[in-house]
Design an enzyme around this catalytic site. Structure first.
Site, PDB file in Angstrom:
ATOM      1  CB  SER A  65      -0.885   0.036   1.243  1.00  0.00           C
ATOM      2  OG  SER A  65      -1.495   1.317   1.381  1.00  0.00           O
TER       3      SER A  65
ATOM      4  CE1 TYR B 148      -4.583  -2.354   4.978  1.00  0.00           C
ATOM      5  CE2 TYR B 148      -3.355  -0.325   4.637  1.00  0.00           C
ATOM      6  CZ  TYR B 148      -4.103  -1.376   4.127  1.00  0.00           C
ATOM      7  OH  TYR B 148      -4.360  -1.442   2.774  1.00  0.00           O
TER       8      TYR B 148
HETATM    9  P1  NAD Z   1     -11.744  -5.525  -0.410  1.00  0.00           P
HETATM   10  O1  NAD Z   1     -12.138  -5.405   1.016  1.00  0.00           O
HETATM   11  O2  NAD Z   1     -12.649  -4.994  -1.477  1.00  0.00           O
HETATM   12  O3  NAD Z   1     -11.395  -7.054  -0.775  1.00  0.00           O
HETATM   13  C1  NAD Z   1     -10.597  -7.847   0.072  1.00  0.00           C
HETATM   14  C2  NAD Z   1     -10.963  -9.315  -0.131  1.00  0.00           C
HETATM   15  O4  NAD Z   1     -10.105 -10.093   0.719  1.00  0.00           O
HETATM   16  C3  NAD Z   1     -12.401  -9.651   0.273  1.00  0.00           C
HETATM   17  O5  NAD Z   1     -13.016 -10.448  -0.733  1.00  0.00           O
HETATM   18  C4  NAD Z   1     -12.240 -10.445   1.571  1.00  0.00           C
HETATM   19  O6  NAD Z   1     -13.253 -11.433   1.770  1.00  0.00           O
HETATM   20  C5  NAD Z   1     -10.890 -11.096   1.335  1.00  0.00           C
HETATM   21  N1  NAD Z   1     -10.251 -11.504   2.597  1.00  0.00           N
HETATM   22  C6  NAD Z   1     -10.224 -10.848   3.793  1.00  0.00           C
HETATM   23  N2  NAD Z   1      -9.584 -11.567   4.713  1.00  0.00           N
HETATM   24  C7  NAD Z   1      -9.189 -12.718   4.096  1.00  0.00           C
HETATM   25  C8  NAD Z   1      -8.487 -13.883   4.534  1.00  0.00           C
HETATM   26  N3  NAD Z   1      -8.072 -14.002   5.800  1.00  0.00           N
HETATM   27  N4  NAD Z   1      -8.245 -14.861   3.641  1.00  0.00           N
HETATM   28  C9  NAD Z   1      -8.674 -14.748   2.354  1.00  0.00           C
HETATM   29  N5  NAD Z   1      -9.349 -13.675   1.890  1.00  0.00           N
HETATM   30  C10 NAD Z   1      -9.609 -12.680   2.751  1.00  0.00           C
HETATM   31  O7  NAD Z   1     -10.315  -4.815  -0.488  1.00  0.00           O
HETATM   32  P2  NAD Z   1      -9.450  -4.170  -1.689  1.00  0.00           P
HETATM   33  O8  NAD Z   1      -9.566  -2.692  -1.602  1.00  0.00           O
HETATM   34  O9  NAD Z   1      -9.711  -4.851  -2.973  1.00  0.00           O
HETATM   35  O10 NAD Z   1      -8.003  -4.535  -1.142  1.00  0.00           O
HETATM   36  C11 NAD Z   1      -7.215  -5.563  -1.670  1.00  0.00           C
HETATM   37  C12 NAD Z   1      -5.793  -5.345  -1.196  1.00  0.00           C
HETATM   38  O11 NAD Z   1      -5.353  -4.030  -1.553  1.00  0.00           O
HETATM   39  C13 NAD Z   1      -5.608  -5.436   0.319  1.00  0.00           C
HETATM   40  O12 NAD Z   1      -4.387  -6.091   0.608  1.00  0.00           O
HETATM   41  C14 NAD Z   1      -5.537  -3.983   0.748  1.00  0.00           C
HETATM   42  O13 NAD Z   1      -4.830  -3.813   1.952  1.00  0.00           O
HETATM   43  C15 NAD Z   1      -4.818  -3.359  -0.429  1.00  0.00           C
HETATM   44  N6  NAD Z   1      -4.992  -1.907  -0.588  1.00  0.00           N
HETATM   45  C16 NAD Z   1      -6.216  -1.350  -0.702  1.00  0.00           C
HETATM   46  C17 NAD Z   1      -6.326   0.050  -0.826  1.00  0.00           C
HETATM   47  C18 NAD Z   1      -7.671   0.716  -0.918  1.00  0.00           C
HETATM   48  O14 NAD Z   1      -7.735   1.954  -0.832  1.00  0.00           O
HETATM   49  N7  NAD Z   1      -8.752   0.004  -1.093  1.00  0.00           N
HETATM   50  C19 NAD Z   1      -5.182   0.839  -0.863  1.00  0.00           C
HETATM   51  C20 NAD Z   1      -3.948   0.224  -0.766  1.00  0.00           C
HETATM   52  C21 NAD Z   1      -3.856  -1.156  -0.609  1.00  0.00           C
END
Ligand code: NAD
Length: 259
Positions: free
Chosen positions: A143, A157
């Site tokens: 991130s 986080y």
């Molecule tokens: P999201 O919440 O839309 O999707 C995350 C998915 O991970 C969900 O389907 C959830 O069920 C699954 N999940 C959660 N815990 C789990 C586990 N223990 N085992 C297997 N699956 C699990 O999130 P997103 O925004 O698509 O984020 C995806 C990645 O990107 C994450 O690692 C997040 O930290 C990172 N990220 C997101 C952002 C943002 O602004 N959304 C920014 C930087 C990084």
């Protein structure tokens, strides 16, 4: 088709970045293993891929569980004859994650278990599968917060994502001569469920947008396009990098809006 003949395993593929990447990778010819702890959303992604004529299969996996991590890789090899791309994307952002004084130990542990141990376990079982294939790509989702500090903290986080960057660098060096590339993908703030559940008013969203030079949140589909580049041979000389896709946020000292 940039992933023709490849098998890709994507964790957290039921939602957000993982879902968009699964759909895009399948359109580019990959057989996709959709891994998620949430069964219905994961199965929906498989149905959507199949409806477009693509190939995909769902496996229930909690990435923080060694047994599940081992089984999701074995499932990929059993179902689609091998593994070429491992996208360790699953992650959580805990609502009670705060500064060092306020963050409860169990919040820290849960965040680390999914965001950092989950990536370690994916690599632990996924790397031997890539070796058996003669090479491949690992993409670990970090991130922009691993690069920038914020006064509205999410300490667990942020630390977990910093760990993902460090782990990725080291694995890239270890496996570079085995035709295995290991890359961190660092999204900026996105308009997905993970962030929007906190930025639930226009005022809160505007306060965050001030810091982004582009003046908007990113879309999960834009991160999926970057993941496709990293997963494909188009990025063949790229490994160990922190690949930031962030609307310019890490380049900014002041933005036009904040002056
Ligand atoms: P999201 O919440 O839309 O999707 C995350 C998915 O991970 C969900 O389907 C959830 O069920 C699954 N999940 C959660 N815990 C789990 C586990 N223990 N085992 C297997 N699956 C699990 O999130 P997103 O925004 O698509 O984020 C995806 C990645 O990107 C994450 O690692 C997040 O930290 C990172 N990220 C997101 C952002 C943002 O602004 N959304 C920014 C930087 C990084």
């Amino acid at each position: 088709m940039r992933l023709k003949g490849k098998t890709a395993l994507i964790t957290g593929a039921g939602s957000g970045i993982g879902r968009e990447s699964a759909l895009l990778f399948a359109r580019e010819g990959a057989r996709v293993v959709v891994a998620d702890v949430a069964d219905d959303p994961g199965k929906d992604v498989v149905a959507d891929i199949e409806a477009e004529g693509g190939q995909a299969a769902f496996v229930h996996a909690d990435v923080s569980s060694p047994d599940d991590a081992q089984e999701m890789v074995a499932f990929a090899e059993r179902t689609f004859d091998g593994l070429d791309v491992l996208f360790n994307n699953a992650g959580i952002s805990h609502p009670a994650d705060d500064d060092a004084v306020s963050t409860a130990l169990d919040v820290w542990e849960q965040t680390m278990a999914i965001n950092l141990r989950g990536v370690f376990l994916g690599c632990k079982y996924g790397l031997p599968a890539l070796r058996r294939r003669g090479g491949g790509v690992v993409i670990n989702t970090a991130s922009f917060v691993a690069t920038l500090g914020a006064a509205t903290p999410q300490l667990a986080y942020t630390a977990s994502k910093g760990g993902v960057l460090a782990l990725t660098r080291e694995l890239a060096v270890i496996h570079a001569r085995e035709n295995i590339r290991v890359i961190a993908l660092s999204p900026g703030p996105l308009r997905t469920e993970l962030l929007m559940k906190y930025l639930d008013t226009e005022e809160k969203r505007q306060r965050r947008l001030v810091h982004i030079p582009m003046g908007r949140f990113g879309e999960a589909a834009e991160i999926a396009k970057a993941a496709l580049f990293l997963a494909s041979d188009d990025s063949s000389f790229l490994t160990g990098t922190n690949f930031l896709v962030d609307g310019g946020i890490t380049a900014a000292y002041v933005t036009p809006e904040s002056q």
